[in-house]
Design a protein around this motif. Structure first.
Motif, PDB file in Angstrom:
ATOM      1  N   LYS A   1       5.449  13.904  -2.182  1.00 50.03           N
ATOM      2  CA  LYS A   1       6.267  12.788  -2.642  1.00 50.03           C
ATOM      3  C   LYS A   1       7.328  12.418  -1.603  1.00 50.03           C
ATOM      4  CE  LYS A   1       9.561  11.564  -6.288  1.00 50.03           C
ATOM      5  NZ  LYS A   1      10.638  11.304  -5.320  1.00 50.03           N
ATOM      6  N   THR A   2       7.966  13.440  -1.026  1.00 50.52           N
ATOM      7  CA  THR A   2       8.996  13.185  -0.010  1.00 50.52           C
ATOM      8  C   THR A   2       8.402  12.462   1.195  1.00 50.52           C
ATOM      9  OG1 THR A   2      10.221  15.161  -0.698  1.00 50.52           O
ATOM     10  CG2 THR A   2      10.701  14.279   1.494  1.00 50.52           C
ATOM     11  N   ALA A   3       7.210  12.896   1.616  1.00 49.69           N
ATOM     12  CA  ALA A   3       6.551  12.258   2.759  1.00 49.69           C
ATOM     13  C   ALA A   3       6.216  10.802   2.449  1.00 49.69           C
ATOM     14  CB  ALA A   3       5.289  13.038   3.123  1.00 49.69           C
ATOM     15  N   ALA A   4       5.748  10.551   1.229  1.00 50.95           N
ATOM     16  CA  ALA A   4       5.407   9.176   0.851  1.00 50.95           C
ATOM     17  C   ALA A   4       6.649   8.294   0.811  1.00 50.95           C
ATOM     18  CB  ALA A   4       4.703   9.175  -0.506  1.00 50.95           C
TER      19      ALA A   4
ATOM     20  N   GLU B   1       0.827  -1.205   0.000  1.00 47.85           N
ATOM     21  CA  GLU B   1       0.000   0.000   0.000  1.00 47.85           C
ATOM     22  C   GLU B   1       0.863   1.258   0.000  1.00 47.85           C
ATOM     23  OE1 GLU B   1      -4.041  -1.408   2.316  1.00 47.85           O
ATOM     24  OE2 GLU B   1      -2.221  -1.053   3.489  1.00 47.85           O
ATOM     25  N   LEU B   2       1.956   1.199   0.769  1.00 47.45           N
ATOM     26  CA  LEU B   2       2.861   2.354   0.814  1.00 47.45           C
ATOM     27  C   LEU B   2       3.573   2.545  -0.521  1.00 47.45           C
ATOM     28  CD1 LEU B   2       4.349   1.923   4.388  1.00 47.45           C
ATOM     29  CD2 LEU B   2       2.841   3.757   3.598  1.00 47.45           C
ATOM     30  N   GLU B   3       3.910   1.451  -1.170  1.00 47.94           N
ATOM     31  CA  GLU B   3       4.530   1.551  -2.496  1.00 47.94           C
ATOM     32  C   GLU B   3       3.568   2.202  -3.489  1.00 47.94           C
ATOM     33  OE1 GLU B   3       7.517  -2.316  -2.445  1.00 47.94           O
ATOM     34  OE2 GLU B   3       5.480  -2.501  -3.243  1.00 47.94           O
ATOM     35  N   LYS B   4       2.307   1.822  -3.369  1.00 45.41           N
ATOM     36  CA  LYS B   4       1.302   2.397  -4.252  1.00 45.41           C
ATOM     37  C   LYS B   4       1.159   3.896  -3.989  1.00 45.41           C
ATOM     38  CE  LYS B   4      -3.518   1.833  -5.686  1.00 45.41           C
ATOM     39  NZ  LYS B   4      -4.779   1.067  -5.477  1.00 45.41           N
ATOM     40  N   ALA B   5       1.186   4.269  -2.711  1.00 41.20           N
ATOM     41  CA  ALA B   5       1.076   5.686  -2.349  1.00 41.20           C
ATOM     42  C   ALA B   5       2.278   6.468  -2.868  1.00 41.20           C
ATOM     43  CB  ALA B   5       0.966   5.831  -0.834  1.00 41.20           C
TER      44      ALA B   5
ATOM     45  N   ALA C   1       4.186   5.723  -5.430  1.00 37.48           N
ATOM     46  CA  ALA C   1       4.104   5.804  -6.890  1.00 37.48           C
ATOM     47  C   ALA C   1       3.113   6.885  -7.314  1.00 37.48           C
ATOM     48  CB  ALA C   1       3.694   4.449  -7.468  1.00 37.48           C
ATOM     49  N   ALA C   2       1.984   6.951  -6.595  1.00 40.56           N
ATOM     50  CA  ALA C   2       0.980   7.974  -6.919  1.00 40.56           C
ATOM     51  C   ALA C   2       1.533   9.371  -6.656  1.00 40.56           C
ATOM     52  CB  ALA C   2      -0.284   7.739  -6.098  1.00 40.56           C
ATOM     53  N   ALA C   3       2.265   9.515  -5.548  1.00 38.57           N
ATOM     54  CA  ALA C   3       2.843  10.817  -5.218  1.00 38.57           C
ATOM     55  C   ALA C   3       3.878  11.236  -6.248  1.00 38.57           C
ATOM     56  CB  ALA C   3       3.475  10.771  -3.826  1.00 38.57           C
ATOM     57  N   LYS C   4       4.672  10.250  -6.710  1.00 36.56           N
ATOM     58  CA  LYS C   4       5.681  10.557  -7.742  1.00 36.56           C
ATOM     59  C   LYS C   4       5.001  10.993  -9.034  1.00 36.56           C
ATOM     60  CE  LYS C   4       9.466   8.652 -10.478  1.00 36.56           C
ATOM     61  NZ  LYS C   4       8.868   9.127 -11.731  1.00 36.56           N
ATOM     62  N   ALA C   5       3.939  10.308  -9.422  1.00 38.35           N
ATOM     63  CA  ALA C   5       3.218  10.671 -10.643  1.00 38.35           C
ATOM     64  C   ALA C   5       2.636  12.076 -10.526  1.00 38.35           C
ATOM     65  CB  ALA C   5       2.106   9.649 -10.915  1.00 38.35           C
ATOM     66  N   ALA C   6       2.104  12.403  -9.338  1.00 40.23           N
ATOM     67  CA  ALA C   6       1.542  13.740  -9.123  1.00 40.23           C
ATOM     68  C   ALA C   6       2.632  14.799  -9.211  1.00 40.23           C
ATOM     69  CB  ALA C   6       0.844  13.800  -7.762  1.00 40.23           C
ATOM     70  N   TYR C   7       3.807  14.482  -8.658  1.00 40.87           N
ATOM     71  CA  TYR C   7       4.921  15.423  -8.717  1.00 40.87           C
ATOM     72  C   TYR C   7       5.379  15.636 -10.156  1.00 40.87           C
ATOM     73  CZ  TYR C   7       9.640  17.246  -8.458  1.00 40.87           C
ATOM     74  OH  TYR C   7      10.770  17.988  -8.674  1.00 40.87           O
ATOM     75  N   ASP C   8       5.504  14.541 -10.912  1.00 41.79           N
ATOM     76  CA  ASP C   8       5.916  14.660 -12.312  1.00 41.79           C
ATOM     77  C   ASP C   8       4.933  15.521 -13.099  1.00 41.79           C
ATOM     78  OD1 ASP C   8       8.096  13.081 -11.806  1.00 41.79           O
ATOM     79  OD2 ASP C   8       7.186  11.224 -12.575  1.00 41.79           O
ATOM     80  N   ASP C   9       3.647  15.334 -12.826  1.00 42.85           N
ATOM     81  CA  ASP C   9       2.625  16.134 -13.506  1.00 42.85           C
ATOM     82  C   ASP C   9       2.763  17.607 -13.125  1.00 42.85           C
ATOM     83  OD1 ASP C   9       1.625  13.889 -14.716  1.00 42.85           O
ATOM     84  OD2 ASP C   9      -0.048  13.627 -13.310  1.00 42.85           O
ATOM     85  N   ALA C  10       3.050  17.875 -11.845  1.00 39.78           N
ATOM     86  CA  ALA C  10       3.186  19.256 -11.384  1.00 39.78           C
ATOM     87  C   ALA C  10       4.394  19.934 -12.033  1.00 39.78           C
ATOM     88  CB  ALA C  10       3.315  19.294  -9.861  1.00 39.78           C
ATOM     89  N   VAL C  11       5.502  19.185 -12.150  1.00 38.87           N
ATOM     90  CA  VAL C  11       6.703  19.730 -12.799  1.00 38.87           C
ATOM     91  C   VAL C  11       6.402  20.064 -14.259  1.00 38.87           C
ATOM     92  CG1 VAL C  11       9.029  19.158 -13.608  1.00 38.87           C
ATOM     93  CG2 VAL C  11       8.361  18.627 -11.266  1.00 38.87           C
ATOM     94  N   ALA C  12       5.694  19.173 -14.925  1.00 37.38           N
ATOM     95  CA  ALA C  12       5.343  19.407 -16.330  1.00 37.38           C
ATOM     96  C   ALA C  12       4.434  20.630 -16.459  1.00 37.38           C
ATOM     97  CB  ALA C  12       4.657  18.179 -16.915  1.00 37.38           C
ATOM     98  N   ALA C  13       3.490  20.760 -15.536  1.00 37.31           N
ATOM     99  CA  ALA C  13       2.571  21.910 -15.567  1.00 37.31           C
ATOM    100  C   ALA C  13       3.324  23.209 -15.324  1.00 37.31           C
ATOM    101  CB  ALA C  13       1.465  21.727 -14.522  1.00 37.31           C
ATOM    102  N   GLU C  14       4.296  23.173 -14.404  1.00 40.82           N
ATOM    103  CA  GLU C  14       5.086  24.379 -14.135  1.00 40.82           C
ATOM    104  C   GLU C  14       5.906  24.769 -15.360  1.00 40.82           C
ATOM    105  OE1 GLU C  14       8.777  25.903 -11.317  1.00 40.82           O
ATOM    106  OE2 GLU C  14       7.541  24.222 -10.640  1.00 40.82           O
TER     107      GLU C  14
END
Length: 463
Positions: free
Chosen positions: A185-188, A45-49, A51-64
């Motif tokens: 992402k860091t917290a996850a 479950e933590l691995e899934k969390a 991975a989701a946080a990393k994907a969200a971060y990658d999306d945020a970097v792309a948006a920026e």
């Protein structure tokens, strides 16, 4: 030039926009009531969390990155609204020339009428009068055309600048979202690492085996390095575009005579001194000032109740400082020389007791295309006392000596991000100082990034 307008808007937006608070917990929480959720999340479950946080971060970097590119495009002289504004200015120039010619035709026609001899025939007099009438009508039409062209210029410039301001605000929001996503992402990643460590300490070999497999998740640490802004490194490349514009701390803007307490319902006069501390003449220096205020809670802005004006030797009439109108350029400012600008702060009688800050800065542009300016905004804080208060003798406002922690902010251009003067109150303080410091931090984030990139534009774009 309206580049600082973007910065002023960003400052106000930063103070009024609540902080984005994200947590990784929902990523692995189940649907059971809290009282029934006693077990720790599993490694899977933590691995899934994570991975989701990393994907969200990658999306945020792309948006920026996309927001930054969008702002850069709009700051270009080739953007559609910039082209339209330039065309409107050219049309206004043609209209002005046409009016000048039409006015001269009236003068010539009047001179012809006056020059008629006494022996002139009625036919000659009628012809001269007709010429004058037609010239006056043409001059009136030319005046109307010039007024319409001038209005079109104002409309076109406002449309161009409003679009740029909106893009700068989107970039500011994207930068905040990236920072929040990185924290998420860091917290996850930390939660996952801690769970693996605890599993190893418990001696559960099966889970230790999983840990071995999940050692690959250490690559997430490498992704963390991406969080250290590999993309920001790419942004650094953008700084190459602004290599002609450099931070210049020796171009100083100092406020004197601004009281540390201003009573609502009164106005105070003070002075802004702009000094060229370098050994070279600056062909054109543009002073900047912006005032921001809140009530005592620091949560409610009262900017509409405080007003900043300026005047100078070249422009004695008081003019309002706001997001659209800036102080006239000082041309030139020789090496070691300074120029003084009279400033006036008025606080409406309806303003509640609160806190205020006046930001000042300066940019320069040279005829050879080089440019630069203050890397920071200097903030002079003052208290607002309720109408009718008698604070007695008060000291002058001083620039803050405590600097906010902005070490995690990185400029989007080649400019270095120095700390902005401004104080940060302790968490939970009732003082609005922390809100004002937030404005300083926002000024740094935008000033060293989007705005500083924009300031590299040649002085010819001043409008």
């Amino acid at each position: 030039m309206k580049i600082r307008r973007i910065l002023a808007t960003a400052v106000a937006a930063a103070v009024t926009t609540p902080a984005l608070l994200l947590s990784v917990t929902p990523a692995f929480a189940d649907d059971k009531p809290v009282a029934q959720t006693q077990e720790k999340p599993s490694i899977a479950e933590l691995e899934k969390a994570a991975a989701a946080a990393k994907a969200a971060y990658d999306d945020a970097v792309a948006a920026e990155s996309a927001a930054y590119a969008a702002l850069e495009a709009l700051l270009s002289d080739t953007s559609p609204l910039a082209v339209a504004a330039k065309a409107a200015q050219a049309a206004a120039a043609d209209a002005a020339t046409a009016k000048t010619n039409a006015d001269q035709a009236v003068v010539d026609a009047k001179a012809a009428v006056d020059a008629l001899p006494e022996t002139a025939t009625e036919e000659e007099k009628t012809a001269a009068a007709t010429t004058l009438t037609e010239a006056e009508a043409a001059a009136a039409a030319a005046a109307d055309a010039k007024a319409a062209a001038d209005a079109a210029v104002v409309e076109a410039l406002d449309a161009r600048d409003d679009e740029r301001v909106a893009a700068a605000r989107k970039l500011d929001q994207a930068q905040k979202a990236t920072k929040a996503a990185l924290a998420d992402k860091t917290a996850a990643d930390e939660a996952l690492a801690k769970a693996k460590e605890e599993g190893g300490e418990d001696g559960e070999d099966g889970e230790d085996g999983e840990d071995g497999e999940d050692g690959e998740d250490g690559e997430d640490g490498e992704d963390g390095e991406d969080g250290e802004d590999g993309e920001d490194g790419e942004d650094g490349e953008d700084g190459e575009d602004g290599e002609d514009c450099v931070p210049e701390a020796r171009l100083t803007t100092v406020v004197t005579g601004l009281p540390s307490t201003v009573v609502a319902g009164t106005k105070v006069d003070f002075k802004l001194r702009v000094t060229n501390g370098t050994d070279k003449t600056m062909d054109e220096v543009l002073p900047f000032a912006y005032v921001h205020a809140t009530d005592r809670s620091g949560l409610n802005t009262i900017d509409d109740l405080v007003h900043l004006q300026w005047s100078s030797a070249s422009s004695a009439k008081w003019k309002t400082v706001d997001n659209k109108h800036y102080m006239d350029a000082i041309s030139p400012l020789k090496a070691g020389a300074h120029a003084d600008i009279k400033m006036r702060l008025t606080v409406d009688a309806s303003a509640p007791a609160g806190n205020g800050v006046t930001f000042v800065a300066g940019d320069y542009f040279n005829d050879n295309g080089t440019c630069g300016g203050n890397p920071d905004l200097e903030g002079y804080e003052f208290l607002i006392a309720a109408a009718g208060s008698k604070p007695g003798k008060v000291d002058d406002a001083k620039p803050s000596t405590t600097k906010p922690n902005t070490s995690d902010l990185k400029p989007q251009s080649g400019a270095s991000a120095g700390p902005v003067n401004g104080s940060l109150a302790a968490t939970g303080s009732s003082s609005a100082t922390s809100q004002l410091a937030l404005a300083s931090g926002a000024a740094l984030a935008i000033g060293a990034g989007a705005v500083f990139v924009a300031r590299r534009r040649k002085a010819g774009s001043h409008a």
